[in-house]
Design an enzyme around this catalytic site. Structure first.
Site, PDB file in Angstrom:
ATOM      1  CG  HIS A 290       3.355  -3.169   5.527  1.00 35.97           C
ATOM      2  ND1 HIS A 290       3.306  -2.032   6.298  1.00 35.97           N
ATOM      3  CD2 HIS A 290       4.673  -3.394   5.266  1.00 35.97           C
ATOM      4  CE1 HIS A 290       4.533  -1.582   6.492  1.00 35.97           C
ATOM      5  NE2 HIS A 290       5.378  -2.386   5.857  1.00 35.97           N
TER       6      HIS A 290
ATOM      7  CG  ASN B  15      -2.664  -0.294   8.855  1.00 38.07           C
ATOM      8  OD1 ASN B  15      -2.275  -1.347   8.369  1.00 38.07           O
ATOM      9  ND2 ASN B  15      -1.836   0.630   9.314  1.00 38.07           N
TER      10      ASN B  15
END
Length: 325
Positions: free
Chosen positions: A151, A183
């Site tokens: 994201h 991440n």
């Protein structure tokens, strides 16, 4: 005359470099080491050389004229490039049709708008119908790619309601990221750091996005990145940036910090300040202008890390992200 200035984050970035064209008098390139773990300051020379807060009128007019097909050259259409602008409940984004990645994703965070009870467990990644089919990033592109769907606007920033949370799962808000060590770890801790800034600042603005930076191969600098999908469709960025602007209502001016991180596993012991760069360096590398309505001069803009400790709390990320997310 122009000189090529290289900002290198040393072994931490794996030899990656950010280039910025700045107005200098000497001709030989200078290698500038990454800042050590200390509160960074903005040199007076850089303050004077930062770009003005608005582009010249002539440049704005030229950009408008390029879009005008009322001439002999564009009689049958303007080929672009087109960047899809997307305005969602908790973020705005610009999508790159050629790379199938966001150009940038912008957020405004406050203590109030971070509140909510929405849970990501019921959200699913999805292709964005607002982008023409031939230019979309596809779910199948990420399947067994070895990369997480990372994201840019974190799901945790959109707990307002289920719809807001679901909008963060459009692939126009997603880039391929190394999972373990990035991440799911260092990048997640950086996202938490940005949210935690709302505890000491009234308004926090954050712009995140991918970078494609050169590596030195022999005596040449080359840009090389993987493309995932079958057929190849989505570019894998070499780095990611976060540009942060924070403001307190009871203080004049703005605090701005700019960070560029390699898309690779990063040891949690690595100080965040190792990835801190001058704002204009990331602007040059990304081809973007950040917060250009703010006049950048002493007394108006202060380095973020001079206003708060730029240190990540990796223990704050208690719940691990699911694999591949």
């Amino acid at each position: 005359m122009h000189r090529l200035v290289t900002f290198v984050a040393g072994t931490v970035v794996g030899g990656g470099a950010i280039y910025a064209l700045t107005s200098m008098t000497r001709e030989q390139p200078t290698k500038v080491a990454a800042p050590p773990f200390r509160t960074p300051t903005m040199p007076q020379q850089q303050q004077q050389q930062l770009p003005v807060h608005a582009p010249p009128v002539q440049l704005r007019q030229l950009a408008t004229e390029v879009d005008n097909t009322n001439n002999e050259f564009l009689k049958y259409g303007n080929p672009g490039p087109v960047s899809d602008f997307l305005l969602r409940s908790r973020y705005a984004a610009s999508f790159n049709r050629a790379l199938r990645n966001p150009n940038w994703v912008a957020e405004h965070l406050t203590q109030d708008n971070l509140k909510g009870t929405a849970d990501r467990s019921s959200s699913e990644f999805k292709e964005d119908p607002l982008v023409p089919a031939q230019f979309r990033a596809l779910l199948k592109d990420y399947y067994r790619s070895g990369y997480d769907r990372g994201h840019m606007c974190p799901a945790a920033d959109a707990k307002k309601d289920a719809d807001s949370m679901n909008e963060t799962f459009f692939l126009t808000n997603i880039s391929p990221q190394v999972g373990k060590g990035f991440n799911r770890n260092y990048w997640a801790s950086l996202e938490t750091f940005v949210r935690d800034l709302t505890k000491s600042f009234d308004d926090v603005y954050c712009i995140s996005g991918p970078l494609y930076l050169p590596q030195k191969e022999g005596d040449k600098w080359m840009v090389s990145y993987e493309v995932i999908g079958n057929p190849p469709n989505v570019a894998v960025p070499t780095h990611f940036f976060k540009v942060i602007m924070a403001k307190r209502n009871n203080e004049p001016g703005f605090a701005i910090g700019a960070f560029a991180l390699p898309n690779k596993e990063i040891d949690n012991a690595t100080p965040l300040t190792n990835f801190s760069l001058p704002l204009e360096a990331i602007e040059k590398a990304a081809g973007l202008q950040f917060f250009d309505k703010i006049e950048r001069k002493a007394g108006v803009v202060t380095p973020l890390c001079a206003k708060t400790e730029c240190k990540l709390n990796h223990d704050s990320w208690k719940k691990k992200k699911p694999n591949g997310e």
